[in-house]
Design a protein around this motif. Structure first.
Motif, PDB file in Angstrom:
ATOM      1  N   ALA A  32       0.994  -1.156   0.065  1.00  0.00           N
ATOM      2  CA  ALA A  32       0.032   0.030   0.098  1.00  0.00           C
ATOM      3  C   ALA A  32       0.667   1.422  -0.067  1.00  0.00           C
ATOM      4  CB  ALA A  32      -0.872  -0.043   1.175  1.00  0.00           C
ATOM      5  N   SER A  33       0.248   2.466  -0.550  1.00  0.00           N
ATOM      6  CA  SER A  33       1.055   3.398  -0.441  1.00  0.00           C
ATOM      7  C   SER A  33       1.352   4.050   0.978  1.00  0.00           C
ATOM      8  CB  SER A  33       0.508   4.615  -1.312  1.00  0.00           C
ATOM      9  OG  SER A  33       0.356   4.309  -2.629  1.00  0.00           O
ATOM     10  N   GLY A  34       2.221   4.960   1.218  1.00  0.00           N
ATOM     11  CA  GLY A  34       2.625   5.363   2.656  1.00  0.00           C
ATOM     12  C   GLY A  34       1.580   6.251   3.042  1.00  0.00           C
ATOM     13  N   LEU A  65     -10.879   5.617   3.207  1.00  0.00           N
ATOM     14  CA  LEU A  65     -10.657   5.122   2.026  1.00  0.00           C
ATOM     15  C   LEU A  65      -9.226   4.766   2.258  1.00  0.00           C
ATOM     16  CD1 LEU A  65     -12.388   7.455  -0.290  1.00  0.00           C
ATOM     17  CD2 LEU A  65     -13.139   5.176  -0.053  1.00  0.00           C
ATOM     18  N   PRO A 262       0.104   9.489  -4.583  1.00  0.00           N
ATOM     19  CA  PRO A 262      -0.287   8.286  -5.306  1.00  0.00           C
ATOM     20  C   PRO A 262      -1.487   8.437  -5.952  1.00  0.00           C
ATOM     21  CG  PRO A 262       0.340   7.700  -2.898  1.00  0.00           C
ATOM     22  CD  PRO A 262       0.323   9.502  -3.005  1.00  0.00           C
ATOM     23  N   ALA A 264      -4.037   6.422  -5.978  1.00  0.00           N
ATOM     24  CA  ALA A 264      -5.112   5.955  -5.247  1.00  0.00           C
ATOM     25  C   ALA A 264      -5.426   7.075  -4.237  1.00  0.00           C
ATOM     26  CB  ALA A 264      -4.582   4.754  -4.255  1.00  0.00           C
ATOM     27  N   ALA A 267      -7.391   9.542  -6.081  1.00  0.00           N
ATOM     28  CA  ALA A 267      -8.995   9.101  -6.525  1.00  0.00           C
ATOM     29  C   ALA A 267      -9.551   9.241  -5.153  1.00  0.00           C
ATOM     30  CB  ALA A 267      -8.718   7.412  -6.924  1.00  0.00           C
ATOM     31  N   ALA A 268      -8.935   8.963  -4.033  1.00  0.00           N
ATOM     32  CA  ALA A 268      -9.814   9.187  -2.772  1.00  0.00           C
ATOM     33  C   ALA A 268     -10.119  10.581  -2.597  1.00  0.00           C
ATOM     34  CB  ALA A 268      -8.825   8.688  -1.584  1.00  0.00           C
ATOM     35  N   GLU A 270     -10.842  12.814  -4.788  1.00  0.00           N
ATOM     36  CA  GLU A 270     -11.894  13.036  -5.875  1.00  0.00           C
ATOM     37  C   GLU A 270     -13.144  12.418  -5.472  1.00  0.00           C
ATOM     38  OE1 GLU A 270      -9.242  13.207 -10.210  1.00  0.00           O
ATOM     39  OE2 GLU A 270     -10.479  11.354  -9.753  1.00  0.00           O
ATOM     40  N   SER A 271     -13.160  10.951  -5.044  1.00  0.00           N
ATOM     41  CA  SER A 271     -14.365  10.468  -4.734  1.00  0.00           C
ATOM     42  C   SER A 271     -14.961  10.904  -3.448  1.00  0.00           C
ATOM     43  CB  SER A 271     -14.033   8.958  -4.479  1.00  0.00           C
ATOM     44  OG  SER A 271     -13.961   8.399  -5.668  1.00  0.00           O
TER      45      SER A 271
ATOM     46  N   LEU B  25       6.115  11.416   3.938  1.00  0.00           N
ATOM     47  CA  LEU B  25       6.115   9.967   3.795  1.00  0.00           C
ATOM     48  C   LEU B  25       7.044   9.255   5.049  1.00  0.00           C
ATOM     49  CD1 LEU B  25       6.416  10.089  -0.027  1.00  0.00           C
ATOM     50  CD2 LEU B  25       4.614   8.879   1.300  1.00  0.00           C
ATOM     51  N   ALA B  29       4.295   2.576   6.262  1.00  0.00           N
ATOM     52  CA  ALA B  29       2.773   2.293   5.822  1.00  0.00           C
ATOM     53  C   ALA B  29       2.173   1.324   6.755  1.00  0.00           C
ATOM     54  CB  ALA B  29       2.904   1.799   4.466  1.00  0.00           C
ATOM     55  N   ARG B  61     -13.135   2.349 -10.434  1.00  0.00           N
ATOM     56  CA  ARG B  61     -12.829   3.439  -9.229  1.00  0.00           C
ATOM     57  C   ARG B  61     -12.445   2.520  -7.909  1.00  0.00           C
ATOM     58  NH1 ARG B  61     -12.120   9.077  -7.992  1.00  0.00           N
ATOM     59  NH2 ARG B  61     -10.959   8.622  -9.934  1.00  0.00           N
ATOM     60  N   GLU B  64      -9.219   1.314  -8.284  1.00  0.00           N
ATOM     61  CA  GLU B  64      -8.139   2.479  -8.079  1.00  0.00           C
ATOM     62  C   GLU B  64      -8.151   3.078  -6.576  1.00  0.00           C
ATOM     63  OE1 GLU B  64      -9.163   4.990 -12.288  1.00  0.00           O
ATOM     64  OE2 GLU B  64     -10.051   5.623 -10.191  1.00  0.00           O
ATOM     65  N   LEU B  65      -9.259   2.821  -5.857  1.00  0.00           N
ATOM     66  CA  LEU B  65      -9.021   3.659  -4.370  1.00  0.00           C
ATOM     67  C   LEU B  65      -8.471   2.468  -3.427  1.00  0.00           C
ATOM     68  CD1 LEU B  65     -12.944   4.499  -4.124  1.00  0.00           C
ATOM     69  CD2 LEU B  65     -10.840   6.264  -3.874  1.00  0.00           C
ATOM     70  N   GLU B  67      -5.906   0.396  -4.696  1.00  0.00           N
ATOM     71  CA  GLU B  67      -4.610   0.077  -5.171  1.00  0.00           C
ATOM     72  C   GLU B  67      -4.718  -1.518  -5.754  1.00  0.00           C
ATOM     73  OE1 GLU B  67      -1.998   1.849  -2.123  1.00  0.00           O
ATOM     74  OE2 GLU B  67      -1.616   3.143  -3.746  1.00  0.00           O
ATOM     75  N   ARG B  69      -6.488  -4.014  -4.658  1.00  0.00           N
ATOM     76  CA  ARG B  69      -6.839  -4.906  -3.900  1.00  0.00           C
ATOM     77  C   ARG B  69      -8.208  -5.483  -3.622  1.00  0.00           C
ATOM     78  NH1 ARG B  69      -2.983  -1.915  -1.254  1.00  0.00           N
ATOM     79  NH2 ARG B  69      -4.492  -0.639  -0.597  1.00  0.00           N
ATOM     80  N   ASP B 275     -19.615   8.880  -6.942  1.00  0.00           N
ATOM     81  CA  ASP B 275     -18.960   9.283  -8.158  1.00  0.00           C
ATOM     82  C   ASP B 275     -19.157   9.002  -9.407  1.00  0.00           C
ATOM     83  OD1 ASP B 275     -15.901  10.453  -7.793  1.00  0.00           O
ATOM     84  OD2 ASP B 275     -15.384   9.327  -9.520  1.00  0.00           O
TER      85      ASP B 275
END
Lengths: 367, 367
Positions: A32-34, A65, A262, A264, A267-268, A270-271, B25, B29, B61, B64-65, B67, B69, B275
């Motif tokens: 997952a992104s940090g 999210l 990132p 994602a 997107a988080a 935006e959503s 960062l 994570a 979406r 994307e949200l 990543e 998974r 969305d």
């Protein structure tokens, strides 16, 4: 074919198809992104209004999210910067993002107001159609790029009430010399009708109206207005709220910070904005009728703006828009495309949704 | 105070405040939820329509949200199950979720239609206000619980066109014996006006109309209708689309599967639906006016349904709603609350948004 394309794009073709038969936790979790932290500056009338409650809703949803990895700290209204200054605060890095009605930036650059609401402009639904699928985003993109920000739509109140006034407005003459608190392009339209628009901070409005330092104010809609106590200071409540046709909030983010997110997390954000937008609009629509009923019970005089006032204001607005073109290339880049969309769109809206509403509202009124 | 509350809730008070000064960062994570795969059944007219394109937008979406998974595999329309059968497919585990207009379930349980659109019902904006903030979700919750599903709103087309007809509709008499393809509660209202409603699969409609096996069809709106080629088979195009006042898609998920999702994936599905809803509505609003213009250029005769037809249909709808109550406790649990919301809401909508639109549309029509 479209489905196959999608499956391919989403990496779900072939092998994935075989595992899709059951909800499964078999595969190991992908990396997952940090962690990231952002600040969000807010502006205006206080976080207690549903319109600005959007900021907290967006931050909460982004945290949900991303399982808490992307966190946004919301600052109270005006804590970092207010109104037009909020854009500077985002550009200078005082906050990575801000939630604002871009109408507050109309003094600096009128074209911003086309994304937020202009007098006699597209209403929230049609503005959304224009922005999302009608070329509006593309038309406005160079403006946001020039200012170094990314803009996400974050919700609208729907059409509001036009004006709280201590004085009766029977015709255009009554606007002569009227000291009216307003902002955006509405102030420039009012000035052309003889009024004296006042730029007041949200926190000053009630006292100024109570003390008679202003005659009128263009504020929000019954639910906010009631809690603000404006009925104590002005007797007349004029509709419709033509001054921005239903204002819209924007989340703005510094482009460099946005690009550093990132995918994602983009997107988080935006959503989360879409989600907040849906909730805010619905909450105003649900609360306003009840608030209006209570205001009327308190003795507020609800009046429609006289047709000659609407017509004079519309003519003044159209003259203003025409005059902005030759002196403002940014306006010229957006306005004609916006106006063409409106002129194509209104006849359809008139027969479909409006045609249906016309019938329904007349019938409800009779029962 | 509200801000402090939020910061506390989101775990951002105290120490986090110190790190919030910069996008960072630095921290490791947090563990992310694991991989999951779902299927989504879709129903109706094909994935090429914007209304159903929603399914792919939602799946994309969600991926994307999360990543990548949480992945949802979208099945083509009807591949798993169509219409009312889609609910069974979701309950039996053939798919974890489905995208459907709950109107398709009105034959089994009329109360479902209140979440999707009923004749002379709340329009999409007001339905959303009712569902989200006006008590609608709570009123419908026992119904969804009884069927073992969770329901998320996933977008509306806005008000549509009422009817494609081979015959002219000059008055209520012209509906006598008319074979009209429609569904939901609209069919029951038409039957009360003397028509013979036909339940046809979406794929059969065009051929049936061309061959004269039906006289008319209630379909979608110009953008979809044009691509379907309905103008080749019927000359008259009647508005407004009173039969559901703008239909709404719902994402339904089996409650057990839903409860098994990590909170972040539930949030992803909800936000992806918001969305998609924003995009779909905007796309219809942007495309319909252009499609209508092309249809008119092809010679389609656009007509408004005569006022006596509207009035007779409304009276029939209201009688139907009144009669459903005594025989259907599920309907009784929702309908009175729904009707009270409508009656409180319409007067406000009429003066605010509609008041503004009235002026704007009249003016655009003159230019």
């Amino acid at each position: 074919m479209k489905r196959r394309e999608f499956l391919k794009r989403a990496g779900l073709g072939g092998a994935a198809g075989a595992t899709a038969g059951a909800a499964t936790l078999a595969a190991p979790a992908r990396a997952a992104s940090g962690n990231m932290h952002w600040r969000m500056a807010t502006s205006g009338v206080g976080n207690d209004a549903p319109f600005f409650d959007a900021a907290e809703r967006i931050a909460r949803r982004v945290a949900e999210l991303t399982e808490g990895r992307f966190r946004i700290r919301v600052s109270a209204a005006g804590e970092i910067a207010d109104g037009a200054r909020l854009l500077d605060a985002v550009r200078s890095g005082e906050a990575e993002s801000g939630l604002v009605s871009l109408r507050a930036l109309a003094g600096r650059e009128p074209a911003f107001a086309l994304a937020a609401g202009v007098p006699f402009g597209l209403d929230p639904r049609h503005r959304s159609a224009w922005m999302t699928s009608g070329g509006g985003r593309e038309a406005l993109e160079p403006l946001f790029a020039e200012y170094g920000v990314v803009r996400l739509p974050a919700g609208s109140t729907g059409a509001q009430i036009g004006t709280w006034s201590r004085k009766e407005i029977r015709g255009v003459d009554d606007l002569e010399g009227m000291r009216l608190a307003t902002g955006g392009l509405a102030g420039r339209v009012y000035a052309r009708l003889g009024a004296e628009p006042q730029a007041l901070a949200g926190s000053e409005v009630l006292a100024a109206l109570e003390q008679g330092r202003i005659d009128a104010v263009e504020w929000l809609s019954p639910y906010d207005d009631e809690r603000r106590g404006l009925a104590k200071a002005a007797r007349y409540y004029y509709y419709p709220g033509l001054w921005e046709a239903g204002p819209e909030l924007s989340l703005i983010a510094d482009r460099g910070n946005w690009d550093g997110l990132p995918k994602a997390y983009q997107a988080a954000l935006e959503s989360a904005c879409s989600d907040a937008a849906a909730h805010i609009g619905a909450r105003y629509d649900a609360e306003n009728p009840q608030a209006l009923r209570r205001l009327l019970a308190e003795g507020v005089e609800l009046r429609s703006l006289p047709q000659p006032v609407l017509e004079a204001a519309e003519a003044a607005a159209n003259r203003l828009y025409a005059e902005l073109g030759p002196v403002n290339p940014r306006w010229m880049r957006v306005y004609p495309q916006w106006a063409a969309f409106r002129d194509l769109h209104h006849p359809w809206a008139r027969l479909a949704q409006y045609g249906l509403d016309s019938f329904a509202y007349t019938r409800t009124a009779k029962t």
